[in-house]
Design a protein around this motif. Structure first.
Motif, PDB file in Angstrom:
ATOM      1  N   ILE A 236      37.093 134.439   6.741  1.00  0.00           N
ATOM      2  CA  ILE A 236      36.261 133.314   7.167  1.00  0.00           C
ATOM      3  C   ILE A 236      35.108 133.231   6.180  1.00  0.00           C
ATOM      4  O   ILE A 236      34.355 134.204   6.015  1.00  0.00           O
ATOM      5  N   VAL A 237      34.988 132.092   5.510  1.00  0.00           N
ATOM      6  CA  VAL A 237      33.967 131.915   4.478  1.00  0.00           C
ATOM      7  C   VAL A 237      32.917 130.952   5.005  1.00  0.00           C
ATOM      8  O   VAL A 237      33.227 129.822   5.388  1.00  0.00           O
ATOM      9  N   LEU A 238      31.677 131.402   5.026  1.00  0.00           N
ATOM     10  CA  LEU A 238      30.566 130.592   5.531  1.00  0.00           C
ATOM     11  C   LEU A 238      29.783 130.035   4.347  1.00  0.00           C
ATOM     12  O   LEU A 238      29.110 130.775   3.631  1.00  0.00           O
TER      13      LEU A 238
ATOM     14  N   THR B  73      42.850 131.586   5.227  1.00  0.00           N
ATOM     15  CA  THR B  73      41.388 131.581   5.122  1.00  0.00           C
ATOM     16  C   THR B  73      40.831 130.264   5.634  1.00  0.00           C
ATOM     17  O   THR B  73      41.401 129.200   5.373  1.00  0.00           O
ATOM     18  N   LEU B  74      39.717 130.343   6.369  1.00  0.00           N
ATOM     19  CA  LEU B  74      38.977 129.163   6.815  1.00  0.00           C
ATOM     20  C   LEU B  74      37.631 129.147   6.106  1.00  0.00           C
ATOM     21  O   LEU B  74      36.931 130.165   6.075  1.00  0.00           O
ATOM     22  N   VAL B  75      37.260 127.980   5.561  1.00  0.00           N
ATOM     23  CA  VAL B  75      35.987 127.831   4.851  1.00  0.00           C
ATOM     24  C   VAL B  75      35.161 126.780   5.584  1.00  0.00           C
ATOM     25  O   VAL B  75      35.584 125.624   5.722  1.00  0.00           O
ATOM     26  N   PHE B  76      33.970 127.171   6.055  1.00  0.00           N
ATOM     27  CA  PHE B  76      33.098 126.267   6.811  1.00  0.00           C
ATOM     28  C   PHE B  76      32.022 125.706   5.886  1.00  0.00           C
ATOM     29  O   PHE B  76      31.245 126.459   5.295  1.00  0.00           O
ATOM     30  N   CYS B  77      32.006 124.375   5.792  1.00  0.00           N
ATOM     31  CA  CYS B  77      31.154 123.673   4.833  1.00  0.00           C
ATOM     32  C   CYS B  77      30.104 122.844   5.567  1.00  0.00           C
ATOM     33  O   CYS B  77      30.178 122.642   6.780  1.00  0.00           O
ATOM     34  N   ALA B  78      29.132 122.324   4.798  1.00  0.00           N
ATOM     35  CA  ALA B  78      27.989 121.641   5.396  1.00  0.00           C
ATOM     36  C   ALA B  78      28.356 120.266   5.946  1.00  0.00           C
ATOM     37  O   ALA B  78      27.852 119.857   6.995  1.00  0.00           O
ATOM     38  N   THR B  79      29.183 119.507   5.228  1.00  0.00           N
ATOM     39  CA  THR B  79      29.557 118.151   5.633  1.00  0.00           C
ATOM     40  C   THR B  79      31.021 117.926   5.270  1.00  0.00           C
ATOM     41  O   THR B  79      31.648 118.761   4.601  1.00  0.00           O
ATOM     42  N   GLN B  80      31.531 116.796   5.675  1.00  0.00           N
ATOM     43  CA  GLN B  80      32.908 116.472   5.308  1.00  0.00           C
ATOM     44  C   GLN B  80      33.044 116.300   3.794  1.00  0.00           C
ATOM     45  O   GLN B  80      34.051 116.708   3.201  1.00  0.00           O
ATOM     46  N   ASP B  81      32.045 115.687   3.159  1.00  0.00           N
ATOM     47  CA  ASP B  81      32.076 115.555   1.698  1.00  0.00           C
ATOM     48  C   ASP B  81      32.061 116.924   1.021  1.00  0.00           C
ATOM     49  O   ASP B  81      32.759 117.155   0.032  1.00  0.00           O
ATOM     50  N   HIS B  82      31.241 117.805   1.547  1.00  0.00           N
ATOM     51  CA  HIS B  82      31.182 119.163   0.992  1.00  0.00           C
ATOM     52  C   HIS B  82      32.537 119.855   1.156  1.00  0.00           C
ATOM     53  O   HIS B  82      33.014 120.556   0.248  1.00  0.00           O
ATOM     54  N   ALA B  83      33.176 119.679   2.322  1.00  0.00           N
ATOM     55  CA  ALA B  83      34.488 120.275   2.544  1.00  0.00           C
ATOM     56  C   ALA B  83      35.520 119.747   1.550  1.00  0.00           C
ATOM     57  O   ALA B  83      36.406 120.481   1.101  1.00  0.00           O
ATOM     58  N   ALA B  84      35.397 118.462   1.182  1.00  0.00           N
ATOM     59  CA  ALA B  84      36.308 117.894   0.183  1.00  0.00           C
ATOM     60  C   ALA B  84      36.055 118.498  -1.195  1.00  0.00           C
ATOM     61  O   ALA B  84      36.994 118.827  -1.930  1.00  0.00           O
TER      62      ALA B  84
ATOM     63  N   THR C 158      47.421 127.579   2.827  1.00  0.00           N
ATOM     64  CA  THR C 158      46.872 128.927   2.978  1.00  0.00           C
ATOM     65  C   THR C 158      45.392 128.890   3.325  1.00  0.00           C
ATOM     66  O   THR C 158      44.900 129.738   4.065  1.00  0.00           O
ATOM     67  N   ILE C 159      44.671 127.900   2.776  1.00  0.00           N
ATOM     68  CA  ILE C 159      43.235 127.774   3.032  1.00  0.00           C
ATOM     69  C   ILE C 159      42.951 126.379   3.571  1.00  0.00           C
ATOM     70  O   ILE C 159      43.489 125.384   3.081  1.00  0.00           O
ATOM     71  N   LEU C 160      42.097 126.326   4.604  1.00  0.00           N
ATOM     72  CA  LEU C 160      41.589 125.061   5.114  1.00  0.00           C
ATOM     73  C   LEU C 160      40.080 125.038   4.951  1.00  0.00           C
ATOM     74  O   LEU C 160      39.403 126.034   5.236  1.00  0.00           O
ATOM     75  N   THR C 161      39.551 123.911   4.489  1.00  0.00           N
ATOM     76  CA  THR C 161      38.104 123.708   4.493  1.00  0.00           C
ATOM     77  C   THR C 161      37.774 122.737   5.613  1.00  0.00           C
ATOM     78  O   THR C 161      38.561 121.853   5.951  1.00  0.00           O
ATOM     79  N   THR C 162      36.606 122.905   6.210  1.00  0.00           N
ATOM     80  CA  THR C 162      36.197 122.073   7.330  1.00  0.00           C
ATOM     81  C   THR C 162      34.689 122.056   7.388  1.00  0.00           C
ATOM     82  O   THR C 162      34.004 122.731   6.598  1.00  0.00           O
ATOM     83  N   SER C 163      34.141 121.279   8.322  1.00  0.00           N
ATOM     84  CA  SER C 163      32.706 121.332   8.552  1.00  0.00           C
ATOM     85  C   SER C 163      32.453 121.848   9.962  1.00  0.00           C
ATOM     86  O   SER C 163      32.066 122.987  10.151  1.00  0.00           O
TER      87      SER C 163
ATOM     88  N   HIS D 161      43.773 122.517   1.952  1.00  0.00           N
ATOM     89  CA  HIS D 161      43.539 121.161   2.455  1.00  0.00           C
ATOM     90  C   HIS D 161      42.235 121.132   3.249  1.00  0.00           C
ATOM     91  O   HIS D 161      41.785 122.146   3.778  1.00  0.00           O
ATOM     92  N   ARG D 162      41.682 119.939   3.342  1.00  0.00           N
ATOM     93  CA  ARG D 162      40.520 119.722   4.201  1.00  0.00           C
ATOM     94  C   ARG D 162      41.008 119.241   5.567  1.00  0.00           C
ATOM     95  O   ARG D 162      41.918 118.419   5.661  1.00  0.00           O
TER      96      ARG D 162
END
Length: 773
Positions: free
Chosen positions: A498-500, A422-433, A478-483, A452-453
């Motif tokens: 894909i999580v928006l 799964t990929l999770v798309f976040c607003a900022t790097q802090d949000h991804a953390a 298994t899951i990566l968060t990113t911006s 992991h971020r």
């Protein structure tokens, strides 16, 4: 043999093939005569596919697919194949289409539209070549003489890749200096660039105009991961023919970039920097013969960009732009610079052909999609006034509510299969953390590296997490968060979700993010987009593939969503997303409020290249079913026979309703425990659905009286399996499974029950009783 008894295979072998071979096809050097699988068919649930397309004969000469031929058996009209022949010729971009039953022949010129019956002899390779290419072009011939590199025949180019390569090489042969290829993410643009470079290299094409030396080719990207992936993909070239232009290589060469190679790989950032002057100026302007600009829409052609100055510096070179985004107002500079694409292959084409994975969209509206400051809530950081309001664009950029983010994480983690990548798309790097930490708190896995971020700030360790994620043999992470970083360049084939969690204002970026999930992987029937931010509204934008659609009704929200701000251009990596020096407002919700957050979910589907809502989906299904079923009696009769049922399900699957979508319909009509027959009857005839238990119980209580004592336990076991697993448990092929499970083998079952014919009759009779009312 009677003409009407002749099979198509016999017609092809005895009538059609000799005519083609007599004309020199497959005999004359440089000609090729072959059957071609054009596309495998749309991916459907359960490892199945929709109807694929296969052309009986593709006539190829000097590297060009000049004609197709659709064969029909001698006992039917040759005209029955004309429609297929035209379709195949259009897809393969062949100039001529033919249809024949071995007795009569029909020909079509796809460029002029001239068509009519053909009198033999069939045209020779040279005759068709002269008709297709009236002008003599030496480079076209030289390119055609270089075979594609297929790793010893281990893989075949897909038809659209062949089209794209030929279109680019034809442009080079004609002397075009700016060339653009537009192909959806996941369709193999790097492979296409490789084959083009391979042909240029071995044909000794260069700006000299004569085959006197190998060309110098530059592959230019805006991210190291893209340059590295391309470098690795060019491994078939001799090792001394390829090189990387990177800081370490330049340092080892005493500050000078490498020159002694044929294919060079670098990123814009390396080329634009240097000790005294940009690195690229250490090369003369005419050093490179051919430049490939990967993801060229990401700023390289912008009139004001530094990248544009680089491209203009190497103005003598032929420049090939690769992009996944059709011409839009936000990338107009790209198309102004390169011109109209030499070839286009869209996302909808890739999904319908079966080269890309289809998707569903889960729209996740909630009671906290907007926020108005409540003095009962605690201000942990920053300042807020009573009545201050915040929309989706403000969350995690101006205001952070950790309870809100936790609720979203819990919502999608409860619904996904947590084993799926799964990929999770976040607003900022802090949000991804923050989201990373929340996922790791609620996950079911005990592995500390589960999530992991990966952002710009994570550097080399983040790149290693990404490489591990891309490795299909590894399940962790298994899951990566990113911006922004993972919106392009992530060649991970097994992404299932894909999580928006941030608004997507750029249509270009939206399409790139969707492309993260479209890559095909064994066992992957579809992927799901979990949309918390109304990104699904991009689908009804005229800039999505196709014409504008009627609005998809989203779930009702608790308050009116403010008008979105103007769209921002997409940015490479995490550039431009640096933290605002002003501290964000951080709010802790009052006791009990977090538990009251609720989500309303709805699903949209991709059918026939369009995204449709659940209501539209049911309307379409009603119309398609009405075309296939005359009345309720016909549906019941068809469904009562397992073989007819399978054929019927195959028919509706060809119209876009595979098993996964049909199972979704059970939920849409609130009949999760019903037979699919009852669901379809409800849609067509508004009958209240019965449960599978009700149907099985009716058979157990009324239809078992005439069954022998030996056979009754077997049929009762089948009914129990049907109650649990549904109508698939009643397939003809399941009977041997039940016999083996109960008696150890089919032979033992036959011995106990007195022969297989009686068992099969009882199996079919039970199904007729099951669907009698």
């Amino acid at each position: 043999m009677n003409l009407h008894d002749e099979t198509e295979a016999e017609t092809r072998t005895n009538r059609i093939l000799p005519v083609l071979q007599a004309a020199g096809w497959g005999v004359v050097e440089g000609s090729r005569l072959r059957e071609e699988l054009i596309c495998p068919g749309r991916i459907q649930s359960g490892g199945t596919r929709g109807r694929g397309l296969s052309c009986d004969y593709v006539l190829q000469y000097r590297g060009q697919k000049l004609a197709v031929l659709e064969a029909k058996r001698a006992g039917i009209s040759h005209r029955d194949g004309i429609g297929q022949a035209k379709d195949y010729a259009h897809r393969l971009e062949a100039r001529f289409a033919y249809a024949s039953n071995g007795i009569d022949w029909h020909q079509i010129d796809m460029h002029t539209g001239v068509e009519g019956d053909l009198s033999l002899p069939f045209p020779t390779p040279d005759e068709l070549w002269d008709r297709a290419f009236g002008d003599e072009n030496a480079w076209r011939l030289r390119f055609g003489a270089v075979p594609f590199e297929t790793d010893g025949g281990k893989w075949e180019l897909r038809y659209y890749q062949h089209n794209a390569i030929n279109a680019a090489l034809e442009a080079v042969a004609k002397g075009d200096r700016r060339i653009l290829l537009t192909l959806a993410t996941g369709t193999g643009k790097t492979s296409i660039a490789f084959q083009i470079a391979w042909k240029l290299f071995h044909a000794k094409w260069s700006l000299e105009g004569e085959p006197v030396r190998r060309p110098r080719i530059l592959f230019l990207a805006d991210r190291n991961i893209l340059a590295d992936q391309a470098y690795n993909s060019f491994s078939a070239f001799p090792s001394d023919a390829v090189t990387r232009i990177d800081p370490s290589t330049i340092r080892k060469n005493h500050g000078k970039p490498p020159r002694n190679a044929s294919v060079f790989f670098t990123i814009f950032q390396t080329f634009m920097t240097g000790d005294n002057e940009p690195t690229y100026k250490q090369y003369p302007p005419d050093f490179f013969d051919f430049i490939v600009i990967d993801e060229c829409h990401r700023g390289g052609a912008n009139d004001e960009s530094e990248w544009r100055r680089l491209l203009e510096y190497f103005e003598p070179a032929v420049q090939l732009g690769l992009t996944a985004t059709p011409k839009r107002k936000h990338n107009a500079d790209t198309y102004a610079y390169f011109g109209e694409p030499a070839y286009v292959y869209a996302l909808r084409d890739g999904i319908e052909d079966g080269f890309l994975t289809p998707f569903k969209v889960r729209q996740m509206a909630s009671t906290i999609d907007e926020y108005v400051f409540d003095p009962d809530d605690k201000v942990v950081q920053g300042e807020a006034q009573i009545g201050d309001s915040f929309s989706e664009d403000d969350f995690n950029t101006r205001i952070v509510i950790p309870d809100r983010e936790r609720s979203r994480v819990v919502e999608f983690m409860d619904q996904i299969d947590q084993r799926h990548k799964t990929l999770v798309f976040c607003a900022t790097q802090d949000h991804a953390a923050l989201v990373r930490d929340l996922i790791n708190e609620v996950k079911g896995s005990t592995n500390p590296n589960y999530c992991h971020r990966v952002t710009a700030n994570d550097g080399a360790i983040g790149d290693q997490h990404l490489r591990d994620f891309q490795d299909n043999d590894k399940t962790i992470p298994t899951i990566l968060t990113t911006s922004h970083k993972l919106s392009t360049g992530v060649d991970a084939r097994n992404v299932r979700n894909i999580v928006l969690m941030r608004p997507i204002k750029s249509m270009i970026e939206f399409k790139q993010i969707i492309g993260r999930g479209t890559r095909v992987y064994e066992g992957k029937d579809f992927f799901t987009i979990w949309d918390f931010v109304k990104a699904h509204e991009n689908f009804k934008d005229p800039e999505w593939d196709g014409e504008p659609e009627d609005p998809i009704e989203p779930p009702q929200r608790t308050s009116e969503t403010p008008t979105d701000p103007p769209e921002q251009p997409d940015l490479p990596d995490d550039e431009g997303e640096g933290e605002d020096p002003k501290p964000k407002l951080v709010i802790k919700l009052a006791d009990g409020k977090a538990r009251k957050i609720r989500y309303i979910a709805s699903t949209t589907y991709w059918i026939d290249g369009k995204v449709v809502s659940s209501a539209e989906f049911l309307e379409r299904l009603f119309g398609d079913l009405s075309d296939l079923v005359a009345d309720e009696d016909q549906l019941r009769k068809t469904w009562s026979d397992p073989d007819n049922r399978e054929r019927f399900l195959s028919q509706i699957a060809d119209r876009g309703y595979d098993r996964d979508k049909l199972n979704d319909i059970r939920q849409l009509v609130d009949a999760p425990d019903s037979d699919l027959f009852d669901v379809l009857s409800y849609i067509l005839y508004t009958h209240d659905p019965k449960t599978r238990y009700d149907r099985a119980e009716a058979v157990r209580s009324k239809a078992m009286d005439g069954v022998t004592d030996d056979l009754r336990p077997l049929l009762l076991g089948i009914l129990s399996a049907y109650e649990e697993g549904g109508e698939d448990e009643l397939a003809t092929g399941k009977l041997t499974h039940y016999l083996t499970a109960r008696y150890g083998s089919v032979g033992e079952g036959k011995a106990v029950l007195g022969g297989i014919d009686g068992v099969r009759r009882a199996f079919l009779d039970m199904q007729r009783d099951l669907y009698r009312a």
